[in-house]
Structures are given as C-alpha cells and as structure tokens.
Design a protein around this motif. Structure first.
Motif, PDB file in Angstrom:
ATOM      1  N   GLY A 176       5.916 -75.995  23.358  1.00 42.15           N
ATOM      2  CA  GLY A 176       7.358 -76.168  23.457  1.00 42.15           C
ATOM      3  C   GLY A 176       7.921 -77.245  22.563  1.00 42.15           C
ATOM      4  N   ALA A 177       7.054 -78.042  21.938  1.00 39.83           N
ATOM      5  CA  ALA A 177       7.540 -79.118  21.070  1.00 39.83           C
ATOM      6  C   ALA A 177       7.817 -78.641  19.657  1.00 39.83           C
ATOM      7  CB  ALA A 177       6.535 -80.274  21.039  1.00 39.83           C
ATOM      8  N   HIS A 178       7.357 -77.446  19.328  1.00 35.13           N
ATOM      9  CA  HIS A 178       7.611 -76.905  17.988  1.00 35.13           C
ATOM     10  C   HIS A 178       7.815 -75.401  18.079  1.00 35.13           C
ATOM     11  CE1 HIS A 178       3.352 -75.366  17.181  1.00 35.13           C
ATOM     12  NE2 HIS A 178       3.260 -75.980  18.334  1.00 35.13           N
ATOM     13  N   ARG A 179       8.367 -74.864  17.026  1.00 33.20           N
ATOM     14  CA  ARG A 179       8.632 -73.430  16.931  1.00 33.20           C
ATOM     15  C   ARG A 179       7.956 -72.893  15.680  1.00 33.20           C
ATOM     16  NH1 ARG A 179      14.621 -70.569  16.299  1.00 33.20           N
ATOM     17  NH2 ARG A 179      13.904 -68.400  16.535  1.00 33.20           N
ATOM     18  N   THR A 180       7.363 -71.728  15.763  1.00 29.54           N
ATOM     19  CA  THR A 180       6.687 -71.144  14.611  1.00 29.54           C
ATOM     20  C   THR A 180       7.373 -69.857  14.176  1.00 29.54           C
ATOM     21  OG1 THR A 180       5.121 -69.936  16.007  1.00 29.54           O
ATOM     22  CG2 THR A 180       4.463 -72.129  15.259  1.00 29.54           C
ATOM     23  N   PHE A 181       7.291 -69.605  12.874  1.00 30.53           N
ATOM     24  CA  PHE A 181       7.843 -68.403  12.252  1.00 30.53           C
ATOM     25  C   PHE A 181       6.720 -67.774  11.431  1.00 30.53           C
ATOM     26  CE2 PHE A 181      11.048 -71.608  12.822  1.00 30.53           C
ATOM     27  CZ  PHE A 181      12.163 -70.932  13.307  1.00 30.53           C
ATOM     28  N   GLU A 182       6.521 -66.479  11.556  1.00 32.07           N
ATOM     29  CA  GLU A 182       5.364 -65.866  10.901  1.00 32.07           C
ATOM     30  C   GLU A 182       5.658 -64.434  10.497  1.00 32.07           C
ATOM     31  OE1 GLU A 182       0.563 -65.945  11.542  1.00 32.07           O
ATOM     32  OE2 GLU A 182       1.824 -65.779  13.322  1.00 32.07           O
ATOM     33  N   LYS A 183       5.103 -64.049   9.348  1.00 29.15           N
ATOM     34  CA  LYS A 183       5.104 -62.656   8.906  1.00 29.15           C
ATOM     35  C   LYS A 183       3.697 -62.319   8.413  1.00 29.15           C
ATOM     36  CE  LYS A 183       7.001 -59.362   5.546  1.00 29.15           C
ATOM     37  NZ  LYS A 183       7.182 -58.293   6.552  1.00 29.15           N
ATOM     38  N   ILE A 184       3.126 -61.263   8.933  1.00 28.30           N
ATOM     39  CA  ILE A 184       1.806 -60.796   8.511  1.00 28.30           C
ATOM     40  C   ILE A 184       2.007 -59.591   7.601  1.00 28.30           C
ATOM     41  CG2 ILE A 184      -0.441 -59.949   9.245  1.00 28.30           C
ATOM     42  CD1 ILE A 184       0.127 -62.776  10.160  1.00 28.30           C
ATOM     43  N   SER A 274       2.975 -65.228   5.809  1.00 28.25           N
ATOM     44  CA  SER A 274       3.946 -66.311   5.691  1.00 28.25           C
ATOM     45  C   SER A 274       4.007 -66.995   7.052  1.00 28.25           C
ATOM     46  CB  SER A 274       5.333 -65.772   5.320  1.00 28.25           C
ATOM     47  OG  SER A 274       5.312 -65.099   4.080  1.00 28.25           O
ATOM     48  N   PHE A 275       3.997 -68.316   7.050  1.00 28.79           N
ATOM     49  CA  PHE A 275       3.980 -69.061   8.314  1.00 28.79           C
ATOM     50  C   PHE A 275       4.636 -70.416   8.109  1.00 28.79           C
ATOM     51  CE2 PHE A 275       2.079 -72.345  10.963  1.00 28.79           C
ATOM     52  CZ  PHE A 275       2.211 -71.807  12.246  1.00 28.79           C
ATOM     53  N   VAL A 276       5.488 -70.816   9.066  1.00 28.28           N
ATOM     54  CA  VAL A 276       6.090 -72.149   9.051  1.00 28.28           C
ATOM     55  C   VAL A 276       6.196 -72.637  10.493  1.00 28.28           C
ATOM     56  CG1 VAL A 276       8.094 -73.569   8.428  1.00 28.28           C
ATOM     57  CG2 VAL A 276       7.480 -71.596   7.003  1.00 28.28           C
ATOM     58  N   ASP A 290      -1.229 -76.816   4.724  1.00 30.25           N
ATOM     59  CA  ASP A 290      -1.463 -75.595   5.493  1.00 30.25           C
ATOM     60  C   ASP A 290      -1.398 -75.819   7.000  1.00 30.25           C
ATOM     61  OD1 ASP A 290      -1.778 -74.354   3.099  1.00 30.25           O
ATOM     62  OD2 ASP A 290      -3.899 -73.858   3.340  1.00 30.25           O
ATOM     63  N   ALA A 291      -1.468 -77.047   7.463  1.00 31.70           N
ATOM     64  CA  ALA A 291      -1.294 -77.312   8.891  1.00 31.70           C
ATOM     65  C   ALA A 291       0.118 -76.969   9.338  1.00 31.70           C
ATOM     66  CB  ALA A 291      -1.593 -78.777   9.197  1.00 31.70           C
ATOM     67  N   ALA A 292       1.064 -76.977   8.401  1.00 32.07           N
ATOM     68  CA  ALA A 292       2.476 -76.739   8.731  1.00 32.07           C
ATOM     69  C   ALA A 292       3.022 -75.447   8.168  1.00 32.07           C
ATOM     70  CB  ALA A 292       3.325 -77.906   8.225  1.00 32.07           C
ATOM     71  N   HIS A 293       2.421 -74.917   7.124  1.00 33.56           N
ATOM     72  CA  HIS A 293       2.993 -73.727   6.492  1.00 33.56           C
ATOM     73  C   HIS A 293       1.958 -73.007   5.640  1.00 33.56           C
ATOM     74  CE1 HIS A 293       3.137 -76.402   2.984  1.00 33.56           C
ATOM     75  NE2 HIS A 293       3.773 -77.262   3.751  1.00 33.56           N
ATOM     76  N   ILE A 294       2.121 -71.703   5.566  1.00 36.31           N
ATOM     77  CA  ILE A 294       1.288 -70.832   4.723  1.00 36.31           C
ATOM     78  C   ILE A 294       2.241 -69.951   3.918  1.00 36.31           C
ATOM     79  CG2 ILE A 294      -0.422 -68.971   4.690  1.00 36.31           C
ATOM     80  CD1 ILE A 294      -1.715 -71.401   5.699  1.00 36.31           C
ATOM     81  N   VAL A 295       1.924 -69.722   2.658  1.00 36.81           N
ATOM     82  CA  VAL A 295       2.681 -68.767   1.855  1.00 36.81           C
ATOM     83  C   VAL A 295       1.712 -67.736   1.287  1.00 36.81           C
ATOM     84  CG1 VAL A 295       4.581 -70.290   1.176  1.00 36.81           C
ATOM     85  CG2 VAL A 295       2.481 -70.292  -0.171  1.00 36.81           C
ATOM     86  N   PRO A 296       2.172 -66.491   1.092  1.00 39.07           N
ATOM     87  CA  PRO A 296       1.312 -65.559   0.358  1.00 39.07           C
ATOM     88  C   PRO A 296       1.084 -66.093  -1.048  1.00 39.07           C
ATOM     89  CG  PRO A 296       3.526 -64.657   0.639  1.00 39.07           C
ATOM     90  CD  PRO A 296       3.453 -65.901   1.469  1.00 39.07           C
ATOM     91  N   SER A 347       8.181 -66.730  -2.391  1.00 36.62           N
ATOM     92  CA  SER A 347       6.884 -66.078  -2.238  1.00 36.62           C
ATOM     93  C   SER A 347       7.017 -64.744  -1.519  1.00 36.62           C
ATOM     94  CB  SER A 347       5.930 -67.000  -1.469  1.00 36.62           C
ATOM     95  OG  SER A 347       5.735 -68.213  -2.163  1.00 36.62           O
ATOM     96  N   TRP A 348       7.860 -64.681  -0.487  1.00 36.11           N
ATOM     97  CA  TRP A 348       8.125 -63.417   0.218  1.00 36.11           C
ATOM     98  C   TRP A 348       8.770 -62.403  -0.726  1.00 36.11           C
ATOM     99  CZ3 TRP A 348      13.334 -61.983   0.775  1.00 36.11           C
ATOM    100  CH2 TRP A 348      13.545 -60.778   1.457  1.00 36.11           C
TER     101      TRP A 348
END
Length: 394
Positions: A176-184, A274-276, A290-296, A347-348
């Motif tokens: 609950g302390a953070h929010r994630t956004f992701e696309k596979i 993609s991940f943030v 990469d602990a906080a974000h991933i890009v293709p 990148s997306w």
C-alpha cells in the motif's frame, strides 16, 4: 576483508547503478558500502545493453571512469530502420544539433567501475547471504546479512536500493505504500553474442513480415544480434545455424549478403516488459534502476535511466551532507519519475512500432503501417525520434 559496522550510505546491489552511485558518492566525500548477493564474476557475466546517452557518459566522467569508454567506445551519429527490406537512416547528429550516442557494453562499464572501486579500496561485500533492510522509516536504518557464515549488521544514514527487479529493497516496502504500473509484451528477444564483425557500422532496427530484428555491436570485432521470438521458445531450440538463417531472412538483401556468422559465445531469450513503481522514496530508502523501473530494450533506455537515477540521488545526498539541504532528497522521486515516464513512453512507442503483434490484424496493422509511413517521410517526426534516442536532458 574487514566489513564496516557503519557507513553513511548502504548500497544494495553491485550492478552498474550501485557501482556508479558508490563512485559518485565517494568523489563527493560520502563514504558508502556496497552489498551484493552474487559473486563479482557473476555480475560481470551479465550480458546487457551498450548504447550510452551523453548524460550517462557525463555521469561516468564525473565518476572518473570514462577513460576506456572514450578510447574504445564507438561514437554513432545515426542508425538505420530497415522496413520490409529497405533501409532508412535516422541522422541523429543532423536532427539533434550534433548529438550522438556511444556504443560501449554495459559489461565494460561495470568492469571499469569495479576496478576503480577496488583501486581506491572502497568496501564491496560480494556473496552476502540473507540480505535484509530494516528501520528505513526512521533516522537509523540497518542492513543485515551473512558473509562466510558470520552475521553482520550495517548501520547507515540511508539505503540505496540498486538491487534490480527481483531484489529485496522494493519487496521490503510495506503493501500500500507504492503503486506499480506494468505492461507485458507477447513476445521476447532471442539474443546472440558472437566474435564476428558487425554487419553495419551503425545499428539496424528491422521490421519484417517475419518479425523484428536488431543488428548491434560491442566493438569492431564483437556483434550482438536479436530476433523477436515467441515467449514459448527455448534457447535450446535454436542452434547457431538456425539463428543466422532466420536473421538473414529478416534483413535486407545487402545486409543478408554481407552478414558474417560464427559460433555464439552467449545466447539467451529475454521477455519484454514495461514496469514502473511510484514513488521511489520510502523514508530513508531510495530505489534506483531496475528496482524501480523496467523498459523494453528497443529504445536502449534501461542503463541510461539507471544512470540518471543515481545521478539525481548522488546530487541530493551531496546537498544533504554538505549544505544540510533536504530539497534534493524530497524531490528525488519526482525528478526521476519525470524522466522515467518519458523514456517509458518512447520505449513503448518504438517497441509498438517495430514488432509484429499477434492482435495487430486489420485496423491495428494499418495504424502501424501509417505510423511508419509518417515517420519515414516527416523530418519533424524523425527529429522527435532522434531527440528521444540520444536522451532527453536531465
């Protein structure tokens, strides 16, 4: 090795982001300890990207580790898009007022940072087991780990989580302390590293009816090639001969004719995502890389974003220790995320433009074709692409 019991900044992860942060802090007079669960040899064995933005090159300069990059790195003023067998050059230098990128492998950057840290006698704990972080919501965080069967507690002022997507730092943040956004993405990249001369002096990004391909290099004698592949593919299914044959099918005739093949020295399949996570600060814990974000990998932004993260963080910690200003620490997440989301967008977009998607029949395919046609015939569109590729300002 004498393991310190306290330090100002504990850095979790000895990849390029952790090592670069350690070097930047050291040169600012801020002592730090790096803790890594793998061996140094394992870290060096990771095969990663090699397209370096000017902002990353500048950070390596500030860290005092840019000498070999300047000597051995390859300056690229452009790259090519190969669309259905025809190549089109994106002139980075002309479109961006003289900017370029440097091709220099992430492995080599890691090696340069490791050697600088060792030369200066800075503490790095490899093969640390059971790493855990504690009390980062207070003014007295701790890192606990076991080394050679002995338990250690490292007291610190701040913790930098540079330990990657699967690391302990983000996993330690309360729910609950953070929010994630992701696309596979529904495909992966099959990559081959080989000691053969590159097929071109510049990178070639390929869109073909058979799928995406990328022709890149690490030096004049070492090449890195990629093929879009199904996620259910296994490396064992692809012999070297099958890889080279499929790459030739996707290239334009001139490149296919001049391609030099050889035995692979590394072969792997990487899924694309993609991940943030937001925010990137939790009390005295700061996430980076990469602990906080991933890009293709299509846009070559992963390492470059990690470098900008730790540059922001080093600047903020320098201000905190030397001028007692908390503004940089308070704004770290906001500043980093503003750049991250722009790179995620690019990148997306580049990934969506160049790959074959299973669902892109009919209307979706026509939109992709229209976007490509617009890009190839619009200099402003190419300028936007070039501006993003060489790296947006920090």
């Amino acid at each position: 090795m004498n393991i310190p019991q306290s330090t100002r900044v504990a850095i979790i992860g000895a990849g390029p982001s952790g090592l670069l942060l350690g070097q930047l802090l050291h040169r600012a007079g801020i002592d730090n300890v790096i803790i890594e669960r793998q061996t140094g040899e394992y870290v060096l064995g990771r095969i990663r990207a090699g397209v370096i933005e000017q902002t990353t090159a500048d950070a390596l300069e500030r860290a005092g580790v840019a000498t070999r990059m300047h000597r051995e790195g390859l300056l690229h003023d452009g790259y090519e898009l190969c669309i259905d067998g025809q190549r089109h050059r994106i002139d980075l230098a002309r479109l961006t007022g003289g900017k370029h990128v440097t091709v220099y492998g992430q492995t080599e950057i890691t090696r340069d940072l490791m050697e600088a840290r060792a030369t200066e006698g800075l503490p790095t704990v490899y093969e640390a087991q059971g790493v855990s972080i504690h009390d980062f919501g207070s003014a007295h965080p701790e890192v606990r780990f076991t080394k050679d069967g002995v338990q250690h507690t490292l007291a610190c002022d701040f913790i930098a989580g540079c330990d990657g997507f699967h690391g302990v730092c983000r996993a330690s943040v309360p729910a609950g302390a953070h929010r994630t956004f992701e696309k596979i993405y529904p495909f992966g990249w099959l990559g081959v590293l080989a000691d053969v001369p590159p097929v071109s002096d510049e990178l070639i990004y390929v869109k073909s009816p058979r799928g995406f391909a990328l022709c890149s290099m690490r030096s004049h004698t070492r090449s890195r090639y990629y093929l879009q592949c199904s996620l259910d593919n296994k490396v064992e299914q692809w012999s070297d001969e099958e890889f080279w044959a499929e790459l030739r099918r996707r290239l334009d005739p001139a490149a296919a004719e001049s391609l030099v093949t050889g035995a692979s020295i590394e072969k792997s399949i990487a899924p694309l995502r993609s991940f943030v996570t937001e925010p990137m600060r939790f009390g005295r814990l700061f996430l980076a890389g990469d602990a906080a974000h991933i890009v293709p990998p299509t846009g070559a932004k992963g390492l470059n974003l990690a470098a900008s993260d730790v540059s922001y963080l080093a600047e903020a910690l320098d201000a905190w220790y030397n001028t007692h200003s908390e503004e940089g620490l308070a704004r770290y997440s906001e500043r980093a995320l503003a750049r991250i989301w722009k790179a995620e967008r690019f990148s997306w977009w580049f990934t969506s433009l160049m790959h074959n998607f299973p669902e892109n029949a009919g209307f979706g395919q026509k939109m992709q074709e229209a976007e490509l046609d617009y890009l190839l015939h619009s200099e402003p569109a190419q300028a936007t692409m070039a501006e993003n590729y060489v790296g947006l300002p920090m």
